[in-house]
Design a protein around this motif. Structure first.
Motif, PDB file in Angstrom:
ATOM      1  N   VAL A 129       1.398   4.464   6.993  1.00  0.00           N
ATOM      2  CA  VAL A 129       1.784   5.866   7.159  1.00  0.00           C
ATOM      3  C   VAL A 129       3.301   5.982   7.295  1.00  0.00           C
ATOM      4  CG1 VAL A 129       1.523   7.925   8.587  1.00  0.00           C
ATOM      5  CG2 VAL A 129      -0.431   6.384   8.255  1.00  0.00           C
ATOM      6  N   ILE A 130       3.872   5.136   8.150  1.00  0.00           N
ATOM      7  CA  ILE A 130       5.315   5.186   8.383  1.00  0.00           C
ATOM      8  C   ILE A 130       6.086   4.789   7.132  1.00  0.00           C
ATOM      9  CG2 ILE A 130       7.203   4.228   9.770  1.00  0.00           C
ATOM     10  CD1 ILE A 130       5.091   3.795  12.000  1.00  0.00           C
ATOM     11  N   PHE A 131       5.699   3.653   6.536  1.00  0.00           N
ATOM     12  CA  PHE A 131       6.395   3.182   5.343  1.00  0.00           C
ATOM     13  C   PHE A 131       6.253   4.185   4.191  1.00  0.00           C
ATOM     14  CE2 PHE A 131       5.615  -1.448   6.803  1.00  0.00           C
ATOM     15  CZ  PHE A 131       6.798  -1.444   7.521  1.00  0.00           C
ATOM     16  N   GLY A 132       5.054   4.730   4.030  1.00  0.00           N
ATOM     17  CA  GLY A 132       4.804   5.639   2.910  1.00  0.00           C
ATOM     18  C   GLY A 132       5.644   6.898   2.994  1.00  0.00           C
ATOM     19  N   ILE A 133       5.714   7.490   4.188  1.00  0.00           N
ATOM     20  CA  ILE A 133       6.532   8.693   4.372  1.00  0.00           C
ATOM     21  C   ILE A 133       8.013   8.363   4.173  1.00  0.00           C
ATOM     22  CG2 ILE A 133       7.290  10.396   6.082  1.00  0.00           C
ATOM     23  CD1 ILE A 133       4.463  10.346   7.233  1.00  0.00           C
ATOM     24  N   LEU A 134       8.428   7.189   4.651  1.00  0.00           N
ATOM     25  CA  LEU A 134       9.828   6.774   4.499  1.00  0.00           C
ATOM     26  C   LEU A 134      10.190   6.565   3.035  1.00  0.00           C
ATOM     27  CD1 LEU A 134      12.441   5.982   5.939  1.00  0.00           C
ATOM     28  CD2 LEU A 134      11.577   3.629   6.047  1.00  0.00           C
ATOM     29  N   TRP A 135       9.310   5.889   2.271  1.00  0.00           N
ATOM     30  CA  TRP A 135       9.570   5.678   0.834  1.00  0.00           C
ATOM     31  C   TRP A 135       9.680   7.011   0.101  1.00  0.00           C
ATOM     32  CZ3 TRP A 135      11.616   1.386   0.345  1.00  0.00           C
ATOM     33  CH2 TRP A 135      11.056   0.174   0.726  1.00  0.00           C
ATOM     34  N   ALA A 136       8.766   7.924   0.401  1.00  0.00           N
ATOM     35  CA  ALA A 136       8.786   9.224  -0.280  1.00  0.00           C
ATOM     36  C   ALA A 136      10.043  10.016   0.076  1.00  0.00           C
ATOM     37  CB  ALA A 136       7.540  10.026   0.092  1.00  0.00           C
ATOM     38  N   TRP A 137      10.513   9.845   1.294  1.00  0.00           N
ATOM     39  CA  TRP A 137      11.727  10.529   1.734  1.00  0.00           C
ATOM     40  C   TRP A 137      12.960   9.958   1.021  1.00  0.00           C
ATOM     41  CZ3 TRP A 137      13.761  10.395   7.490  1.00  0.00           C
ATOM     42  CH2 TRP A 137      14.815  11.301   7.617  1.00  0.00           C
ATOM     43  N   GLY A 172      12.965   7.772  -1.691  1.00  0.00           N
ATOM     44  CA  GLY A 172      12.852   7.584  -3.130  1.00  0.00           C
ATOM     45  C   GLY A 172      12.486   8.814  -3.925  1.00  0.00           C
ATOM     46  N   ALA A 173      11.972   9.848  -3.251  1.00  0.00           N
ATOM     47  CA  ALA A 173      11.551  11.044  -3.997  1.00  0.00           C
ATOM     48  C   ALA A 173      12.064  12.328  -3.351  1.00  0.00           C
ATOM     49  CB  ALA A 173      10.022  11.085  -4.095  1.00  0.00           C
ATOM     50  N   GLY A 174      12.830  12.208  -2.302  1.00  0.00           N
ATOM     51  CA  GLY A 174      13.400  13.394  -1.657  1.00  0.00           C
ATOM     52  C   GLY A 174      12.403  14.251  -0.922  1.00  0.00           C
ATOM     53  N   GLU A 175      11.247  13.712  -0.540  1.00  0.00           N
ATOM     54  CA  GLU A 175      10.241  14.472   0.207  1.00  0.00           C
ATOM     55  C   GLU A 175      10.524  14.357   1.702  1.00  0.00           C
ATOM     56  OE1 GLU A 175       6.105  13.946  -0.499  1.00  0.00           O
ATOM     57  OE2 GLU A 175       6.262  14.317  -2.654  1.00  0.00           O
ATOM     58  N   THR A 176      11.286  15.293   2.221  1.00  0.00           N
ATOM     59  CA  THR A 176      11.575  15.286   3.651  1.00  0.00           C
ATOM     60  C   THR A 176      10.353  15.774   4.413  1.00  0.00           C
ATOM     61  OG1 THR A 176      13.886  15.791   3.175  1.00  0.00           O
ATOM     62  CG2 THR A 176      13.125  16.143   5.438  1.00  0.00           C
ATOM     63  N   PRO A 177       9.831  14.979   5.337  1.00  0.00           N
ATOM     64  CA  PRO A 177       8.630  15.410   6.064  1.00  0.00           C
ATOM     65  C   PRO A 177       8.914  16.639   6.923  1.00  0.00           C
ATOM     66  CG  PRO A 177       9.567  13.429   7.050  1.00  0.00           C
ATOM     67  CD  PRO A 177      10.299  13.658   5.764  1.00  0.00           C
ATOM     68  N   GLY A 178       8.042  17.647   6.840  1.00  0.00           N
ATOM     69  CA  GLY A 178       8.186  18.858   7.630  1.00  0.00           C
ATOM     70  C   GLY A 178       7.766  18.645   9.068  1.00  0.00           C
ATOM     71  N   ASN A 179       8.070  19.623   9.901  1.00  0.00           N
ATOM     72  CA  ASN A 179       7.716  19.528  11.320  1.00  0.00           C
ATOM     73  C   ASN A 179       6.216  19.385  11.516  1.00  0.00           C
ATOM     74  OD1 ASN A 179      10.374  19.731  12.198  1.00  0.00           O
ATOM     75  ND2 ASN A 179      10.308  21.965  12.319  1.00  0.00           N
ATOM     76  N   GLU A 180       5.426  20.082  10.662  1.00  0.00           N
ATOM     77  CA  GLU A 180       3.973  20.009  10.821  1.00  0.00           C
ATOM     78  C   GLU A 180       3.464  18.594  10.550  1.00  0.00           C
ATOM     79  OE1 GLU A 180       5.116  21.031   6.753  1.00  0.00           O
ATOM     80  OE2 GLU A 180       5.495  22.029   8.660  1.00  0.00           O
ATOM     81  N   VAL A 181       4.112  17.891   9.603  1.00  0.00           N
ATOM     82  CA  VAL A 181       3.719  16.512   9.314  1.00  0.00           C
ATOM     83  C   VAL A 181       4.123  15.596  10.464  1.00  0.00           C
ATOM     84  CG1 VAL A 181       4.077  14.543   7.776  1.00  0.00           C
ATOM     85  CG2 VAL A 181       3.813  16.837   6.822  1.00  0.00           C
ATOM     86  N   TRP A 205       0.827  -1.213   0.000  1.00  0.00           N
ATOM     87  CA  TRP A 205       0.000   0.000   0.000  1.00  0.00           C
ATOM     88  C   TRP A 205       0.858   1.259   0.000  1.00  0.00           C
ATOM     89  CZ3 TRP A 205      -3.767  -1.779   4.432  1.00  0.00           C
ATOM     90  CH2 TRP A 205      -4.839  -2.501   3.863  1.00  0.00           C
ATOM     91  N   SER A 206       1.987   1.203   0.721  1.00  0.00           N
ATOM     92  CA  SER A 206       2.762   2.410   0.981  1.00  0.00           C
ATOM     93  C   SER A 206       3.571   2.921  -0.207  1.00  0.00           C
ATOM     94  CB  SER A 206       3.719   2.165   2.155  1.00  0.00           C
ATOM     95  OG  SER A 206       4.730   1.231   1.805  1.00  0.00           O
ATOM     96  N   ILE A 207       3.635   2.162  -1.302  1.00  0.00           N
ATOM     97  CA  ILE A 207       4.466   2.600  -2.432  1.00  0.00           C
ATOM     98  C   ILE A 207       3.770   3.625  -3.315  1.00  0.00           C
ATOM     99  CG2 ILE A 207       5.666   0.376  -2.466  1.00  0.00           C
ATOM    100  CD1 ILE A 207       4.102  -0.273  -5.045  1.00  0.00           C
ATOM    101  N   ALA A 208       2.505   3.913  -3.055  1.00  0.00           N
ATOM    102  CA  ALA A 208       1.737   4.795  -3.949  1.00  0.00           C
ATOM    103  C   ALA A 208       2.392   6.164  -4.108  1.00  0.00           C
ATOM    104  CB  ALA A 208       0.306   4.955  -3.437  1.00  0.00           C
ATOM    105  N   GLY A 209       2.811   6.754  -2.995  1.00  0.00           N
ATOM    106  CA  GLY A 209       3.376   8.097  -3.058  1.00  0.00           C
ATOM    107  C   GLY A 209       4.661   8.168  -3.851  1.00  0.00           C
TER     108      GLY A 209
END
Length: 314
Positions: free
Chosen positions: A258-266, A268-277, A28-32
């Motif tokens: 949620v955890i895996f998805g944010i980690l993959w995006a970080w 694999g796509a350079g999306e560093t989660p912000g403090n608000e996230v 599921w988490s690979i979508a992002g």
């Protein structure tokens, strides 16, 4: 996900079901991160190709899983099945559109409020009692989402993306309520065919909005991966897991998405989660975990209390 009551899959132990559920959340988490690889497809076209691929994959999976006569076994005229399909279509469309508007973290944290919205709707629609712990969880999770909204109010696309993402937990809550009402009246809803109906509705609804197509051959490959590996296969496996695992176990393991998805995006796509996230996500996920663990503990203690009660007067 709510599933019809069926026999436990032969050979499926609790450990096997738990690890399979972990694998489901990974899929599921690979979508992002996969969506971030697209170069041509945008907006509704992304939803169209993903839903189309999901429908094709399920048309292969269902006869392989349930036999060549699976189509006749499904009650296609069941209103609950059709309404469930509409909810799935809403969820498919809102999820992919949200990913094109805002960060993966924003989308996944917003979606994570689904179980709490479901509890609220069940209280309003079918009279399910809302435990005090769940009420507090709703308040804390709501504060987490509100914090994310306020902190990103002026961020381009972020607010719109999170509002669209709310369509996923809303659709999921309505879907669960429909299935529960149907089963309470003796009509079972097979969720995998319902997913197929949702994929078909989403495909037809988004086709006019997806034209003219701009997807590259590479885009089509990525979107086919989403339709099959990210959605069709894990949804089928989740149905099997839900026959072995208890509902709280499924809910807690599903939070790994949620955890895996944010980690993959970080990664694999350079999306560093912000403090608000991170802060909002901590409040939402933390509220869900505490609510489920307390509920689980309460259910585990109930049988012991009932067993001890006859001995109180001895």
């Amino acid at each position: 996900m709510t599933t019809p009551v069926q026999a436990t899959p032969p050979g499926w132990s609790h450990a096997r079901a738990a690890w399979t559920m972990v694998a489901v959340t990974l899929m599921w988490s690979i979508a992002g991160v996969v969506t971030r690889q697209l170069t041509g497809a945008q907006g509704f076209e992304v939803t169209f190709w993903r839903s189309f691929s999901t429908a094709l994959a399920l048309l292969v999976i269902l006869p392989a899983w349930q036999g060549p006569r699976w189509f006749r076994a499904v009650h296609w005229t069941n209103k609950a099945l059709l309404l469930s399909g509409v909810c799935w279509a809403l969820m498919f469309t809102a999820f992919m559109l949200a990913l094109t508007l805002t960060s993966v973290g924003n989308v996944l944290v917003t979606m994570a409020v689904g179980p709490l919205l479901t509890a609220l709707l069940a209280r309003l629609a079918i009279g399910h009692r809302l435990p005090v712990r769940t009420g507090w969880a709703v308040a804390v999770a709501g504060a987490g989402i509100a914090y994310m909204f306020v902190r990103q109010f002026n961020a381009e696309g972020a607010l719109a993306g999170m509002l669209v993402a709310l369509g996923v937990p809303i659709g999921g809550a309505i879907n669960w309520t429909i299935v529960q009402r149907s089963q309470a009246h003796g009509e079972r809803v097979d969720m995998v065919p319902a997913v197929l109906v949702g994929a078909l509705i989403s495909t037809l609804a988004t086709l006019p909005l997806a034209l003219p197509f701009a997807a590259t051959p590479a885009d089509l490959g990525w979107l086919a991966l989403l339709g099959s590996v990210q959605l069709a296969i894990p949804c089928t496996l989740c149905v099997l897991c839900a026959r072995v695992l208890k509902a709280p176990e499924v809910s807690l393991l599903a939070l790994l998405e949620v955890i895996f998805g944010i980690l993959w995006a970080w990664l694999g796509a350079g999306e560093t989660p912000g403090n608000e996230v991170l802060i909002g996500g901590f409040l939402v996920v933390g509220a869900l975990v505490v609510n489920e663990l307390l509920g689980w503990r309460s259910r585990q203690a109930a049988p012991r209390i009932q067993t001890l009660e006859p001995n109180i007067g001895d």
